[in-house]
Motif scaffolding. Structure first.
Motif, PDB file in Angstrom:
ATOM      1  N   LEU A   1     -21.250  56.506  95.413  1.00  0.00           N
ATOM      2  CA  LEU A   1     -21.509  57.703  94.619  1.00  0.00           C
ATOM      3  C   LEU A   1     -21.802  57.300  93.188  1.00  0.00           C
ATOM      4  O   LEU A   1     -21.091  56.477  92.610  1.00  0.00           O
ATOM      5  CB  LEU A   1     -20.277  58.623  94.634  1.00  0.00           C
ATOM      6  CG  LEU A   1     -20.282  59.778  93.625  1.00  0.00           C
ATOM      7  CD1 LEU A   1     -21.367  60.802  93.950  1.00  0.00           C
ATOM      8  CD2 LEU A   1     -18.910  60.445  93.577  1.00  0.00           C
ATOM      9  N   THR A   2     -22.843  57.854  92.636  1.00  0.00           N
ATOM     10  CA  THR A   2     -23.050  57.757  91.197  1.00  0.00           C
ATOM     11  C   THR A   2     -23.212  59.173  90.670  1.00  0.00           C
ATOM     12  O   THR A   2     -23.819  60.029  91.320  1.00  0.00           O
ATOM     13  CB  THR A   2     -24.234  56.848  90.816  1.00  0.00           C
ATOM     14  OG1 THR A   2     -24.202  56.600  89.417  1.00  0.00           O
ATOM     15  CG2 THR A   2     -25.560  57.447  91.180  1.00  0.00           C
ATOM     16  N   VAL A   3     -22.617  59.396  89.526  1.00  0.00           N
ATOM     17  CA  VAL A   3     -22.610  60.737  88.944  1.00  0.00           C
ATOM     18  C   VAL A   3     -23.398  60.711  87.647  1.00  0.00           C
ATOM     19  O   VAL A   3     -23.176  59.863  86.787  1.00  0.00           O
ATOM     20  CB  VAL A   3     -21.167  61.207  88.673  1.00  0.00           C
ATOM     21  CG1 VAL A   3     -21.166  62.579  88.014  1.00  0.00           C
ATOM     22  CG2 VAL A   3     -20.366  61.239  89.964  1.00  0.00           C
ATOM     23  N   ILE A   4     -24.320  61.654  87.550  1.00  0.00           N
ATOM     24  CA  ILE A   4     -25.091  61.837  86.324  1.00  0.00           C
ATOM     25  C   ILE A   4     -24.347  62.867  85.490  1.00  0.00           C
ATOM     26  O   ILE A   4     -24.164  64.000  85.934  1.00  0.00           O
ATOM     27  CB  ILE A   4     -26.518  62.339  86.624  1.00  0.00           C
ATOM     28  CG1 ILE A   4     -27.236  61.379  87.564  1.00  0.00           C
ATOM     29  CG2 ILE A   4     -27.295  62.547  85.338  1.00  0.00           C
ATOM     30  CD1 ILE A   4     -28.520  61.935  88.141  1.00  0.00           C
ATOM     31  N   PRO A   5     -23.878  62.469  84.310  1.00  0.00           N
ATOM     32  CA  PRO A   5     -23.160  63.444  83.484  1.00  0.00           C
ATOM     33  C   PRO A   5     -24.085  64.603  83.110  1.00  0.00           C
ATOM     34  O   PRO A   5     -25.298  64.406  82.963  1.00  0.00           O
ATOM     35  CB  PRO A   5     -22.773  62.656  82.227  1.00  0.00           C
ATOM     36  CG  PRO A   5     -23.040  61.227  82.525  1.00  0.00           C
ATOM     37  CD  PRO A   5     -24.002  61.177  83.671  1.00  0.00           C
ATOM     38  N   PRO A   6     -23.523  65.795  82.969  1.00  0.00           N
ATOM     39  CA  PRO A   6     -24.356  66.927  82.559  1.00  0.00           C
ATOM     40  C   PRO A   6     -25.007  66.627  81.208  1.00  0.00           C
ATOM     41  O   PRO A   6     -24.360  66.077  80.315  1.00  0.00           O
ATOM     42  CB  PRO A   6     -23.382  68.097  82.439  1.00  0.00           C
ATOM     43  CG  PRO A   6     -22.090  67.623  82.997  1.00  0.00           C
ATOM     44  CD  PRO A   6     -22.130  66.149  83.112  1.00  0.00           C
ATOM     45  N   GLN A   7     -26.261  66.950  81.096  1.00  0.00           N
ATOM     46  CA  GLN A   7     -26.995  66.701  79.858  1.00  0.00           C
ATOM     47  C   GLN A   7     -26.805  67.877  78.908  1.00  0.00           C
ATOM     48  O   GLN A   7     -26.728  69.025  79.329  1.00  0.00           O
ATOM     49  CB  GLN A   7     -28.492  66.522  80.158  1.00  0.00           C
ATOM     50  CG  GLN A   7     -28.796  65.414  81.141  1.00  0.00           C
ATOM     51  CD  GLN A   7     -28.366  64.058  80.639  1.00  0.00           C
ATOM     52  OE1 GLN A   7     -28.635  63.704  79.506  1.00  0.00           O
ATOM     53  NE2 GLN A   7     -27.674  63.307  81.474  1.00  0.00           N
ATOM     54  N   GLU A   8     -26.745  67.551  77.621  1.00  0.00           N
ATOM     55  CA  GLU A   8     -26.658  68.609  76.625  1.00  0.00           C
ATOM     56  C   GLU A   8     -27.990  69.356  76.585  1.00  0.00           C
ATOM     57  O   GLU A   8     -29.052  68.756  76.736  1.00  0.00           O
ATOM     58  CB  GLU A   8     -26.349  68.024  75.250  1.00  0.00           C
ATOM     59  CG  GLU A   8     -24.945  67.466  75.148  1.00  0.00           C
ATOM     60  CD  GLU A   8     -24.603  67.057  73.736  1.00  0.00           C
ATOM     61  OE1 GLU A   8     -25.088  67.693  72.784  1.00  0.00           O
ATOM     62  OE2 GLU A   8     -23.840  66.098  73.604  1.00  0.00           O
TER      63      GLU A   8
ATOM     64  N   GLU B   1     -19.604  67.030  86.683  1.00  0.00           N
ATOM     65  CA  GLU B   1     -18.343  66.425  86.263  1.00  0.00           C
ATOM     66  C   GLU B   1     -17.844  65.513  87.402  1.00  0.00           C
ATOM     67  O   GLU B   1     -17.635  65.966  88.534  1.00  0.00           O
ATOM     68  CB  GLU B   1     -17.318  67.507  85.966  1.00  0.00           C
ATOM     69  CG  GLU B   1     -15.990  66.961  85.528  1.00  0.00           C
ATOM     70  CD  GLU B   1     -14.903  68.013  85.549  1.00  0.00           C
ATOM     71  OE1 GLU B   1     -13.748  67.593  85.610  1.00  0.00           O
ATOM     72  OE2 GLU B   1     -15.205  69.218  85.535  1.00  0.00           O
ATOM     73  N   ALA B   2     -17.639  64.243  87.101  1.00  0.00           N
ATOM     74  CA  ALA B   2     -17.325  63.238  88.125  1.00  0.00           C
ATOM     75  C   ALA B   2     -16.086  63.583  88.940  1.00  0.00           C
ATOM     76  O   ALA B   2     -16.120  63.529  90.173  1.00  0.00           O
ATOM     77  CB  ALA B   2     -17.177  61.867  87.477  1.00  0.00           C
ATOM     78  N   ALA B   3     -14.991  63.925  88.292  1.00  0.00           N
ATOM     79  CA  ALA B   3     -13.755  64.203  89.029  1.00  0.00           C
ATOM     80  C   ALA B   3     -13.937  65.364  90.002  1.00  0.00           C
ATOM     81  O   ALA B   3     -13.467  65.313  91.150  1.00  0.00           O
ATOM     82  CB  ALA B   3     -12.612  64.490  88.058  1.00  0.00           C
ATOM     83  N   LYS B   4     -14.629  66.390  89.592  1.00  0.00           N
ATOM     84  CA  LYS B   4     -14.866  67.548  90.455  1.00  0.00           C
ATOM     85  C   LYS B   4     -15.749  67.163  91.644  1.00  0.00           C
ATOM     86  O   LYS B   4     -15.475  67.546  92.786  1.00  0.00           O
ATOM     87  CB  LYS B   4     -15.525  68.667  89.650  1.00  0.00           C
ATOM     88  CG  LYS B   4     -15.798  69.912  90.441  1.00  0.00           C
ATOM     89  CD  LYS B   4     -16.440  70.980  89.592  1.00  0.00           C
ATOM     90  CE  LYS B   4     -16.722  72.191  90.473  1.00  0.00           C
ATOM     91  NZ  LYS B   4     -17.730  73.048  89.933  1.00  0.00           N
TER      92      LYS B   4
ATOM     93  N   GLU C   1     -11.945  56.654  82.612  1.00  0.00           N
ATOM     94  CA  GLU C   1     -11.699  58.096  82.706  1.00  0.00           C
ATOM     95  C   GLU C   1     -11.271  58.527  84.107  1.00  0.00           C
ATOM     96  O   GLU C   1     -10.342  59.310  84.274  1.00  0.00           O
ATOM     97  CB  GLU C   1     -12.973  58.835  82.289  1.00  0.00           C
ATOM     98  CG  GLU C   1     -12.874  60.331  82.341  1.00  0.00           C
ATOM     99  CD  GLU C   1     -14.196  60.994  81.964  1.00  0.00           C
ATOM    100  OE1 GLU C   1     -14.496  62.028  82.562  1.00  0.00           O
ATOM    101  OE2 GLU C   1     -14.906  60.473  81.093  1.00  0.00           O
ATOM    102  N   LEU C   2     -11.955  58.018  85.133  1.00  0.00           N
ATOM    103  CA  LEU C   2     -11.626  58.440  86.500  1.00  0.00           C
ATOM    104  C   LEU C   2     -10.256  57.943  86.934  1.00  0.00           C
ATOM    105  O   LEU C   2      -9.507  58.665  87.594  1.00  0.00           O
ATOM    106  CB  LEU C   2     -12.701  57.972  87.477  1.00  0.00           C
ATOM    107  CG  LEU C   2     -14.041  58.673  87.349  1.00  0.00           C
ATOM    108  CD1 LEU C   2     -15.055  58.082  88.309  1.00  0.00           C
ATOM    109  CD2 LEU C   2     -13.893  60.177  87.577  1.00  0.00           C
ATOM    110  N   ILE C   3      -9.920  56.724  86.566  1.00  0.00           N
ATOM    111  CA  ILE C   3      -8.597  56.207  86.920  1.00  0.00           C
ATOM    112  C   ILE C   3      -7.520  57.003  86.194  1.00  0.00           C
ATOM    113  O   ILE C   3      -6.503  57.378  86.790  1.00  0.00           O
ATOM    114  CB  ILE C   3      -8.489  54.702  86.614  1.00  0.00           C
ATOM    115  CG1 ILE C   3      -9.407  53.951  87.574  1.00  0.00           C
ATOM    116  CG2 ILE C   3      -7.043  54.223  86.730  1.00  0.00           C
ATOM    117  CD1 ILE C   3      -9.524  52.482  87.300  1.00  0.00           C
ATOM    118  N   ALA C   4      -7.744  57.283  84.925  1.00  0.00           N
ATOM    119  CA  ALA C   4      -6.772  58.086  84.172  1.00  0.00           C
ATOM    120  C   ALA C   4      -6.585  59.446  84.839  1.00  0.00           C
ATOM    121  O   ALA C   4      -5.463  59.949  84.937  1.00  0.00           O
ATOM    122  CB  ALA C   4      -7.235  58.248  82.729  1.00  0.00           C
ATOM    123  N   HIS C   5      -7.650  60.013  85.335  1.00  0.00           N
ATOM    124  CA  HIS C   5      -7.564  61.324  85.981  1.00  0.00           C
ATOM    125  C   HIS C   5      -6.851  61.242  87.328  1.00  0.00           C
ATOM    126  O   HIS C   5      -5.884  61.963  87.576  1.00  0.00           O
ATOM    127  CB  HIS C   5      -8.966  61.919  86.162  1.00  0.00           C
ATOM    128  CG  HIS C   5      -8.940  63.243  86.863  1.00  0.00           C
ATOM    129  ND1 HIS C   5      -8.672  64.417  86.203  1.00  0.00           N
ATOM    130  CD2 HIS C   5      -9.118  63.565  88.166  1.00  0.00           C
ATOM    131  CE1 HIS C   5      -8.689  65.415  87.076  1.00  0.00           C
ATOM    132  NE2 HIS C   5      -8.958  64.926  88.264  1.00  0.00           N
TER     133      HIS C   5
END
Length: 151
Positions: free
Chosen positions: A35-42, A88-91, A118-122
């Protein structure tokens, strides 16, 4: 079939997590989902610029996944499932795990030094007890030989 879900990004620890997951999958007769997640763009007011930025992000993500899949096939012979999603990656990770009962573990790579990511912290913090699968955190300082020995 037991599937190991691995999140890939530009970090070196992502490659380490992928190697570990692939070796476990081979030994257990399982598979790997990359899985690769593209962060939401502003939002940018000019539509053409926004579309170009989004397309560049998607192409970069697809390149990451293609490279990771190629390495996986070359080293283990496994043909992974590939997912590229925006958000959002975690979601997204939680949705994928809930939608696929064959996912047996979430495999994440921790940075060799500094904050783990970030993902490990979550998933090892806020969401640690809520996932229906274990989280495998692979140290980014492991060598290929150590990964092979441990997996």
């Amino acid at each position: 079939m037991r599937i190991y879900l691995v999140v890939i990004d530009d970090s070196p620890e992502a490659g380490i997590a992928l190697r570990f997951a692939a070796r476990r999958a081979v030994k257990t007769g399982g598979g790997v989902e990359i899985l690769t997640v593209i962060p939401p763009q502003e939002f940018i007011a000019f539509g053409g610029v926004q579309a170009t930025i989004e397309e560049e992000a998607r192409l970069h993500a697809e390149g990451l996944v293609a490279g990771a899949a190629g390495t996986l096939i070359e080293e283990s012979g496994l043909r992974p499932s590939i997912t590229v999603r925006e958000g959002e990656a975690a979601k997204i990770i939680r949705e994928m795990i809930e939608a696929n009962p064959n996912i047996a573990a979430l495999v994440l790579g921790a940075a060799a030094s500094g904050a783990p990511g970030e993902l490990i912290a979550h998933f090892a913090g806020t969401d640690a007890g809520a996932l229906p699968v274990p989280v495998m955190i692979i140290p980014g300082s492991l060598t290929r030989e150590a990964i092979d020995r441990l997996s």
